[in-house]
Enzyme design. Structure first.
Site, PDB file in Angstrom:
ATOM      1  CB  CYS A 110     -31.099  18.976   0.173  1.00 26.09           C
ATOM      2  SG  CYS A 110     -29.462  19.702   0.331  1.00 26.09           S
TER       3      CYS A 110
ATOM      4  CG  HIS B 197     -25.691  21.459   5.040  1.00 27.96           C
ATOM      5  ND1 HIS B 197     -27.006  21.738   4.728  1.00 27.96           N
ATOM      6  CD2 HIS B 197     -25.550  21.784   6.354  1.00 27.96           C
ATOM      7  CE1 HIS B 197     -27.624  22.215   5.785  1.00 27.96           C
ATOM      8  NE2 HIS B 197     -26.762  22.249   6.794  1.00 27.96           N
TER       9      HIS B 197
END
Length: 273
Positions: free
Chosen positions: A267, A173
């Site tokens: 996150c 990511h």
């Protein structure tokens, strides 16, 4: 003290959404950090998460908690639940079926919080791959989010979207490879990107903080900044020193248990703009 030539850093109060790791486990393997054979200490994960939440509130930020769904061990990684700009969100559509139920759950919660949510047509994993930098959104692709989702984000959110291609599977990511420090300032690890994307970053952010692989490899770039304070993984010590030299205040936290799932500070944190 000699002048650095940079304007003074200023903190801006933020509103974050988080989700307790009540069901956190490594029950499957969908990124290189996950090893289903390694035991997870859920109590420790909860305690580390709570330290992060209290860190935010101690810095003057507001934290809303999204209810955790049974059977969704990765829901603690709330950043993947969408991207919110000026009260409008592009919801999440996950690449892996193991996380599919998270998208509707976060969308429902965001609507309840007064956010207008657009149901995504393409695979896009929220702030995992869409990072807001001032009036621009940097958008990752290569492992999770589809390039078509970049065009969708530009249309739905009404912002400039700059595509960046990730090439190192450890940084699956964008928020594992690049940290937003201020409206015009970022930090990143160059090796996570292809040559074209590196050139784009060098053009847009010539003074960016380049982070060495040793700190990136402990997810040091999975950090959250309010413009002054940068909350980051405690293991990223060299990055913390570099941030201090640039006028930021590093705030280290230990999320080592959640790292087993491939996530850390950012996150766990979805910003509600």
């Amino acid at each position: 003290m000699p002048s650095t030539g940079r304007p003074p850093r200023r903190a801006t109060p933020r509103r974050y959404a988080m989700c307790r790791p009540e069901h956190f486990a490594v029950a499957y393997e969908i990124n290189p950090w996950m090893d289903a054979s390694v035991a997870v200490d859920r109590d420790l994960a909860l305690a580390q998460w709570e330290t992060l939440r209290r860190t935010y509130t101690g810095l003057g930020h507001e934290v809303d908690v999204v209810p955790a769904l049974p059977g969704q061990p990765d829901m603690v990684f709330a950043a993947n639940g969408g991207v919110v700009v000026r009260g409008r969100a592009l919801g999440a559509r996950f690449a892996h079926p193991e996380r599919a139920a998270e998208g509707p759950a976060f969308a429902a919660w965001l609507r309840g919080a007064g956010v207008a949510v657009h149901e995504p047509e393409h695979v896009g994993e929220g702030e995992g791959d869409f990072l807001v930098v001032g009036e621009r959104v940097l958008a990752g692709t290569g492992f999770r989010t589809a390039p078509a989702a970049h065009e969708e984000a530009a249309r739905v959110l009404g912002v400039e979207v700059v595509p960046l291609r990730l090439v190192d599977p450890r940084y699956y990511h964008l928020d594992t490879a690049l940290a937003v420090l201020a409206d015009d300032d970022v930090a990143y690890v160059a090796g996570a990107f292809d040559a074209e994307s590196r050139a784009t970053l060098e053009r847009l952010y010539p003074d960016a903080l380049l982070v060495e692989d040793a700190d990136a490899a402990v997810l040091g770039l999975n950090a959250v900044s309010d413009g002054l304070h940068v909350v980051l993984p405690a293991a990223a010590t060299a990055m913390a020193a570099d941030l201090d030299a640039r006028g930021y205040v590093p705030v280290p936290v230990d999320l080592s248990e959640l790292l087993k799932g491939g996530g850390s500070v950012k996150c766990c944190t979805l910003e509600l703009r």
